[in-house]
Design a protein around this motif. Structure first.
Motif, PDB file in Angstrom:
ATOM      1  N   ALA A   1      -1.387   7.658  -7.047  1.00  0.00           N
ATOM      2  CA  ALA A   1      -2.720   7.421  -7.366  1.00  0.00           C
ATOM      3  C   ALA A   1      -3.525   6.574  -7.928  1.00  0.00           C
ATOM      4  O   ALA A   1      -2.232   5.428  -7.442  1.00  0.00           O
ATOM      5  CB  ALA A   1      -2.670   8.049  -9.101  1.00  0.00           C
ATOM      6  N   VAL A   2      -4.614   5.604  -7.080  1.00  0.00           N
ATOM      7  CA  VAL A   2      -4.442   4.527  -7.044  1.00  0.00           C
ATOM      8  C   VAL A   2      -5.962   3.689  -8.193  1.00  0.00           C
ATOM      9  O   VAL A   2      -5.995   5.343  -9.193  1.00  0.00           O
ATOM     10  CB  VAL A   2      -4.930   3.383  -5.851  1.00  0.00           C
ATOM     11  CG1 VAL A   2      -3.258   3.545  -5.307  1.00  0.00           C
ATOM     12  CG2 VAL A   2      -6.134   4.650  -5.227  1.00  0.00           C
ATOM     13  N   GLY A   3      -6.514   3.135  -8.565  1.00  0.00           N
ATOM     14  CA  GLY A   3      -7.520   2.868  -9.208  1.00  0.00           C
ATOM     15  C   GLY A   3      -7.437   3.454 -10.744  1.00  0.00           C
ATOM     16  O   GLY A   3      -6.330   3.760 -11.422  1.00  0.00           O
TER      17      GLY A   3
ATOM     18  N   GLY B   1       0.791  -1.549  -0.311  1.00  0.00           N
ATOM     19  CA  GLY B   1      -0.148  -0.068  -0.111  1.00  0.00           C
ATOM     20  C   GLY B   1       0.707   0.725  -0.280  1.00  0.00           C
ATOM     21  O   GLY B   1       0.269   2.188   0.254  1.00  0.00           O
ATOM     22  N   VAL B   2       2.061   1.138  -0.665  1.00  0.00           N
ATOM     23  CA  VAL B   2       2.814   2.508  -0.388  1.00  0.00           C
ATOM     24  C   VAL B   2       2.810   3.398  -1.963  1.00  0.00           C
ATOM     25  O   VAL B   2       2.632   2.886  -3.020  1.00  0.00           O
ATOM     26  CB  VAL B   2       4.555   1.865  -0.694  1.00  0.00           C
ATOM     27  CG1 VAL B   2       5.458   2.795  -0.948  1.00  0.00           C
ATOM     28  CG2 VAL B   2       4.838   0.979   0.405  1.00  0.00           C
ATOM     29  N   PRO B   3       2.187   4.510  -2.105  1.00  0.00           N
ATOM     30  CA  PRO B   3       2.346   5.102  -3.053  1.00  0.00           C
ATOM     31  C   PRO B   3       2.944   5.546  -3.717  1.00  0.00           C
ATOM     32  O   PRO B   3       4.281   5.470  -3.516  1.00  0.00           O
ATOM     33  CB  PRO B   3       1.440   6.687  -2.277  1.00  0.00           C
ATOM     34  CG  PRO B   3       1.544   6.887  -0.433  1.00  0.00           C
ATOM     35  CD  PRO B   3       2.124   4.886  -0.470  1.00  0.00           C
ATOM     36  N   MET B   4       3.185   5.132  -5.059  1.00  0.00           N
ATOM     37  CA  MET B   4       3.652   5.055  -6.301  1.00  0.00           C
ATOM     38  C   MET B   4       3.820   7.062  -6.068  1.00  0.00           C
ATOM     39  O   MET B   4       3.022   7.232  -6.821  1.00  0.00           O
ATOM     40  CB  MET B   4       3.583   4.574  -7.787  1.00  0.00           C
ATOM     41  CG  MET B   4       4.804   4.271  -8.463  1.00  0.00           C
ATOM     42  SD  MET B   4       4.469   3.072  -9.547  1.00  0.00           S
ATOM     43  CE  MET B   4       4.930   1.599  -8.643  1.00  0.00           C
ATOM     44  N   ALA B   5       5.748   7.346  -6.721  1.00  0.00           N
ATOM     45  CA  ALA B   5       5.360   9.142  -6.005  1.00  0.00           C
ATOM     46  C   ALA B   5       5.571   9.101  -7.891  1.00  0.00           C
ATOM     47  O   ALA B   5       4.798   9.961  -8.479  1.00  0.00           O
ATOM     48  CB  ALA B   5       6.116   9.070  -5.877  1.00  0.00           C
TER      49      ALA B   5
ATOM     50  N   VAL C   1       3.462   1.482 -18.192  1.00  0.00           N
ATOM     51  CA  VAL C   1       3.015   0.295 -17.484  1.00  0.00           C
ATOM     52  C   VAL C   1       3.022  -0.145 -16.081  1.00  0.00           C
ATOM     53  O   VAL C   1       1.634  -0.516 -15.579  1.00  0.00           O
ATOM     54  CB  VAL C   1       4.279  -1.383 -18.316  1.00  0.00           C
ATOM     55  CG1 VAL C   1       3.926  -2.430 -18.283  1.00  0.00           C
ATOM     56  CG2 VAL C   1       4.352  -1.067 -19.400  1.00  0.00           C
ATOM     57  N   ALA C   2       3.983   0.030 -15.554  1.00  0.00           N
ATOM     58  CA  ALA C   2       3.666   0.647 -13.534  1.00  0.00           C
ATOM     59  C   ALA C   2       2.012   0.930 -13.198  1.00  0.00           C
ATOM     60  O   ALA C   2       1.603   0.635 -12.377  1.00  0.00           O
ATOM     61  CB  ALA C   2       4.781   1.020 -12.624  1.00  0.00           C
ATOM     62  N   ALA C   3       2.028   2.310 -14.021  1.00  0.00           N
ATOM     63  CA  ALA C   3       0.733   2.799 -13.567  1.00  0.00           C
ATOM     64  C   ALA C   3      -0.363   2.601 -14.421  1.00  0.00           C
ATOM     65  O   ALA C   3      -1.631   1.928 -12.729  1.00  0.00           O
ATOM     66  CB  ALA C   3       0.568   3.988 -14.386  1.00  0.00           C
ATOM     67  N   LEU C   4      -0.843   1.508 -14.951  1.00  0.00           N
ATOM     68  CA  LEU C   4      -1.759   0.707 -15.110  1.00  0.00           C
ATOM     69  C   LEU C   4      -1.791  -0.497 -13.990  1.00  0.00           C
ATOM     70  O   LEU C   4      -2.710  -0.821 -13.664  1.00  0.00           O
ATOM     71  CB  LEU C   4      -1.374  -0.513 -16.594  1.00  0.00           C
ATOM     72  CG  LEU C   4      -1.280   0.332 -18.205  1.00  0.00           C
ATOM     73  CD1 LEU C   4      -1.283  -0.103 -19.298  1.00  0.00           C
ATOM     74  CD2 LEU C   4      -3.160   0.617 -17.805  1.00  0.00           C
ATOM     75  N   VAL C   5      -0.472  -1.439 -13.715  1.00  0.00           N
ATOM     76  CA  VAL C   5      -0.612  -2.393 -12.698  1.00  0.00           C
ATOM     77  C   VAL C   5      -1.054  -1.516 -11.460  1.00  0.00           C
ATOM     78  O   VAL C   5      -2.204  -2.788 -10.910  1.00  0.00           O
ATOM     79  CB  VAL C   5       0.525  -3.133 -12.533  1.00  0.00           C
ATOM     80  CG1 VAL C   5       1.213  -3.991 -11.000  1.00  0.00           C
ATOM     81  CG2 VAL C   5       1.277  -3.511 -13.975  1.00  0.00           C
TER      82      VAL C   5
END
Length: 240
Positions: A102-104, A93-97, A121-125
């Protein structure tokens, strides 16, 4: 022991051995875990569906990284390192900088934003995985106090469908696909992304339908149990 007692015993043993021999392993079964004692059958099915959906996300991620190596090179020394870092952040549950935490659907939008400079790709995952968790009652492992959110599962299925369409349709300023995904050409066929995303949609729709049916059946089951509890004793008195 007399022969009269030996025959039933032999029959019972034979039936028991036949039953054991009839059992077939699917090679997918897992050993019992301590947490399973806190799960209902519906919880277990939901957790298995989530497990398989996350595995589908991993396959899509690997396929996209193979066809779009520039993405993982934006922030990692190797493809494996990028995969490891993404999933470590997701599961903890670590926010990706690079996507502003953003999530979902927000992470999915970032992946297709022309101005986004990070790993698409990381953003999509991150987007898919966090949607799956939310649909699973906002937990990675349901227990009897949790349940699938039918509305969230339905919305997640539609968002995965939209993602599949965007992978095909969204172009950059040079009219090239933002991400290379499905390929059907003289050079070969690569349908991993379409196939795995379709599986995710099917599982999510099934879980949404099951969640709706769960509450519908709860009312019917209560009524049936009440009725049979009240009437059954009198029905037993009626001669057949």
């Amino acid at each position: 022991m007399s022969a009269a007692w030996n025959l039933p015993l032999v029959l019972m043993l034979a039936l028991g051995l036949a039953g054991c021999g009839a059992t077939r392993s699917t090679q997918r079964a897992e050993p019992y875990g301590n947490g399973e004692w806190l799960q209902s059958g519906a919880n277990r099915i939901a957790n298995l569906a989530l497990r398989d959906n996350l595995e589908s996300v991993r396959r899509v991620q690997l396929s996209l990284y193979k066809r779009n190596p520039r993405e993982w090179r934006k922030w990692a020394a190797s493809r494996d390192e990028a995969i490891s870092r993404v999933w470590s952040d997701v599961m903890q549950g670590v926010p990706m900088a690079q996507i502003g935490g953003a999530v979902g659907i927000g992470a999915i939008r970032a992946a297709f934003d022309p101005a986004f400079a990070g790993d698409r790709v990381a953003a999509l995952v991150v987007g898919w995985a966090t949607m799956l968790k939310q649909a699973n009652g906002d937990t990675w492992s349901q227990t009897m106090i949790d349940g699938v959110d039918a509305e969230n599962a339905f919305r997640a299925a539609r968002n995965v469908e939209i993602s599949a369409w965007l992978l095909y349709a969204r172009r950059d300023e040079k009219a090239q696909p933002m991400l290379l995904s499905t390929e059907v050409s003289d050079q070969g066929r690569n349908l991993v992304v379409d196939r795995e995303l379709s599986k995710m949609v099917a599982r999510l729709d099934l879980m949404a339908a099951q969640a709706d049916e769960k509450y519908r059946r709860a009312a019917l089951d209560f009524s049936q149990n009440f009725l049979m509890g009240s009437v059954a004793p009198f029905l037993q008195l009626v001669p057949h």
